[in-house]
Design an enzyme around this catalytic site. Structure first.
Site: not given
Ligand code: GLC
Length: 754
Positions: A387, A390, A458
């Site tokens: 995650d 980017e 998200d």
């Molecule tokens: C980001 C991710 C999400 C995750 C969050 C906490 O917003 O896109 O899926 O739950 O981080 O890790």
């Protein structure tokens, strides 16, 4: 800043199979990769090394060309590229001389400072599809986009850019198709006639070369096949990752994780995967466990395995700055982090606070990162969720002079997430031995399908997002990404129970079926919605498991041809205008034979466009003629799903997770139709790489509507099917029947007449 035009060709030569054209300003190189793929690379200064994150193929050496005073005509068996010399322009035709795509006569390729842009002719009837995860409609005509991988918090169906970069689109006009992949990782731009009074389309980037691959195959599916030939295809996913996945930010302790897993089993709701989001870690330090809340990870994972669950854990790139933390100390010591030009490590804030960021563009850093996964794999984690890559930092503004590898951030930002996913895939593949890792990433660049599944970040719990999410999945499929999903229910906000039910029904037909929610939202598990809705959700998840033989074979198809599992109708019906109608643009084929029409939770009937052919409603077998809009009931218990006449869908009995055998019968459903049809059935052990050595079970199932015969070819491969028997289930054949006949699943040819 002056616009510099490319100028006239002053010299032409062919060297090592590459056609080289010099103008006063630049040098253009033309390569052929296959009969249907030509590459044009125009640069003011070609780099010595010709590198790409996306492309895994080499050009063929040599192709034919004719030179006259005005033109150079390049020929491949399928295409003609007419290169005009004064000024230099690139115009593509079929080998029969039909124009496919051409430079705008006035401007062609230009520079403004470092920025390079190609202006192209737009055809009156031209439509554009592609670019992967992008806002807007299926047909991108009249819109413009930027590629700049972004942590797109709270994005809407209009937000651009989002998390990923796929600079590949397909143009459709005059009954012809072409594709164009602009392989450049700088911030890039696409304009499909948005702001040019419909005079031209254009694409370009803030730096780098005008480096594109032109695809001239006829048919959207053929272009996807070529694009994924060039950039690679996914490998077989672990079977368990196709089951139902339950996620949340976060299940806060081992006890909670186990409680959730047990509840699935107590309630007999099938599921395979549970996730640990960031709170499993000690202070968000990657590759650690919180000693208080997750004191014995191995014990927890063993218990999960007993229950038939796999665990996926999240990792973010940000390494917390803290002396004594292994990853920090090692990264610092070895100089593995992104730096400022003077060598100082770049610092940004993310969940752990002050962080450094691994430089995934260097091989030794990827290896270091990859090997750290032992901390997760040893206790038994099977899946690795990447995650914030980017990369995301708070306030989203990494200085442009930060260096990754030997390049600066603006040049490679769009590939950072892909390189992280690559490091994760390569590392875990090594650690897990012969076991297939599951990698999931949020940021991506063209070619990421080789390493990872993706999800659309998200999203929000609204009906609008349900429809938009489907469009994203369908569009990602055009750009080679078959293994995709959205947060079912919407990450932010609280969906209504009706929306949750509806979205879950769509999840049955989403390549990756994962329920996920933001911290602080209401709990989202299937039993949180009251008994009546729980039963609907359960039934849809059960249906997902019954369809797994079909879905797994569909993924096999993605590994072989690049065709995605979720397919916009534009793939098969590119020149049927109704497909682009905003009322129907979210509809898709799920595999070869299932058409799904997403419907919002507030509507209990729906208008559905059925393309030509005959269609059966899944469940009732009510038959409809295609080529028209039909109005059908769509109660929360029954999303409009249709089977194409002639459809062959292998299914299994209900199971609680993918390691269960079920009743040992493969149910081969066949829907009557006038056209012959066939289906490649594929099976293997679902977990290992043995299939690469021929340990699979593959056979062609074909239906002959004239003789009314179903034929199963002899089995290829040496895997023993987990199904001992076959049962043919007929739909739409009237009196004809074979209903209770069980057929032994031998490896010889099987011929069934009915
Ligand atoms: C980001 C991710 C999400 C995750 C969050 C906490 O917003 O896109 O899926 O739950 O981080 O890790």
């Amino acid at each position: 800043m002056n616009a510099e035009i490319i100028g006239n060709v002053q010299g032409v030569k062919q060297q090592d199979g590459v056609l080289i054209l010099k103008t006063a300003e630049a040098e253009a190189r033309v390569y052929s990769y296959s009969p249907t793929i030509i590459r044009v690379n125009i640069s003011k200064q070609h780099l010595e090394r010709d590198e790409s994150f996306a492309v895994i193929r080499q050009p063929v050496t040599g192709f034919d060309f004719d030179e006259s005073s005005a033109y150079i005509d390049v020929f491949t068996p399928a295409l003609k590229l007419r290169i005009q010399k004064s000024p230099l322009r690139f115009n593509f035709f079929t080998n029969t001389g039909m124009p496919l795509s051409a430079d705008d006569e006035r401007y062609g390729t230009t520079w403004q400072g470092e920025r390079v842009i190609t202006y192209r002719k737009i055809y009156a009837d031209e439509k554009f599809i592609g670019l992967g995860e992008k806002a807007g409609d299926l047909n991108r005509r009249g819109t413009s986009y930027t590629n700049w991988n972004t942590d797109a918090v709270d994005y809407t169906p209009k937000t651009d850019p989002l998390y990923k970069t796929f600079p590949f689109f397909i143009g459709l006009h005059s009954g012809l198709t072409y594709g164009l992949f602009f392989d450049n990782t700088h911030k890039s731009y696409f304009d499909f006639g948005a702001s040019t009074d419909e005079q031209m389309s254009w694409f370009g980037a803030d730096g780098g070369d005008m480096n594109y691959y032109f695809f001239g195959a006829q048919g959207v599916a053929q272009i996807i096949e070529d694009y994924t030939w060039l950039t690679g295809r996914m490998e077989m996913p672990p079977l368990w990752s196709l089951g139902y996945q339950q996620c949340r930010w976060s299940y806060m302790s081992s006890d909670e994780v186990l409680k959730i897993a047990k509840t699935f089993r107590d309630k007999q709701i099938p599921a395979d995967v549970i996730y640990c989001d960031i709170d499993y870690m000690d202070n968000f330090k990657i590759f650690t466990w919180n000693k208080e809340t997750f004191p014995e990870p191995k014990k927890m994972i063993d218990e999960l395995k007993q229950l038939g669950f796999k665990l996926v854990t999240i990792v973010d790139p940000g390494i917390k700055i803290e002396n004594g933390y292994k990853q920090y100390d090692e990264g610092l010591d070895k100089g593995y982090f992104a730096t400022y030009p003077d060598g100082e490590n770049y610092t940004g804030y993310v969940w752990p606070g002050r962080c450094h960021f691994p430089d995934f563009f260097r091989e030794e850093v990827r290896e270091w990162w990859g090997s750290a996964f032992t901390a997760l794999a040893e206790p038994g984690v099977d899946g690795f969720w990447n995650d914030m890559n980017e990369p995301a930092v708070w306030n989203q503004n990494i200085p442009w002079m930060v260096k990754f590898g030997d390049k600066y951030m603006p040049e490679v930002r769009n590939a950072y997430g892909m390189q992280m996913a690559r490091a994760t895939y390569e590392g875990t593949r090594e650690i897990l031995g012969n076991k297939r890792p599951f990698v999931l990433t949020r940021a991506a660049y063209a070619g990421t399908q080789r390493y990872s599944a993706i999800w659309t970040g998200d999203n929000t719990g609204t009906d609008e997002h349900l429809l938009f999410g489907q469009r994203l999945v369908n569009s990602l499929g055009i750009t080679g990404m078959s293994f995709t999903g959205v947060d079912i229910g919407g990450f932010s906000g609280n969906p209504t129970p009706e929306l949750m039910v509806r979205w879950n029904s769509l999840g049955t037909y989403t390549p990756m079926f994962r329920n996920h929610a933001i911290q602080g939202s209401k709990m989202r598990e299937p039993w949180e919605w009251g008994e009546e809705y729980e039963q609907i959700i359960k039934k849809d998840i059960e249906q997902r498991y019954k369809l797994l033989p079909y879905i797994y074979s569909g993924f096999y198809q993605s590994t072989q041809t690049g065709l995605p599992l979720s397919r916009t109708l534009a793939i098969e019906h590119a020149f049927d205008d109704s497909v682009y109608d905003i009322r129907f643009q979210n509809q898709f084929m799920f595999g070869n034979s299932i058409l799904v029409a997403p419907v919002v939770s507030t509507e209990l009937t729906a208008d559905v466009y059925l393309p030509e052919g005959s269609w059966y409603r899944f469940g009732s077998d009510k038959i409809y003629e295609g080529g028209q809009v039909i109005h059908v009931p769509s109660p929360l218990t029954d999303l409009p799903v249709f089977i194409k006449a002639g459809g062959i869908i292998p299914m299994q009995s209900g199971v609680q997770n993918t390691s269960e055998q079920g009743d040992g019968i493969l149910y081969i459903h066949v829907w009557n139709g006038a056209e012959p049809n066939s289906f490649v059935y594929y099976e293997d052990d679902g977990t290992s790489y043995d299939y690469e050595q021929g340990v699979y079970y593959k056979r062609l199932i074909s239906f002959d509507p004239v003789k009314i015969v179903l034929r199963l070819s002899p089995v290829q491969g040496v895997f023993k099917s987990r199904f001992e028997q076959l049962r043919i289930v007929l739909h739409g054949f009237g009196e004809k029947g074979l209903k209770d006949e069980l057929i032994e699943n031998t490896t010889e040819e099987i011929v069934i007449e009915f």
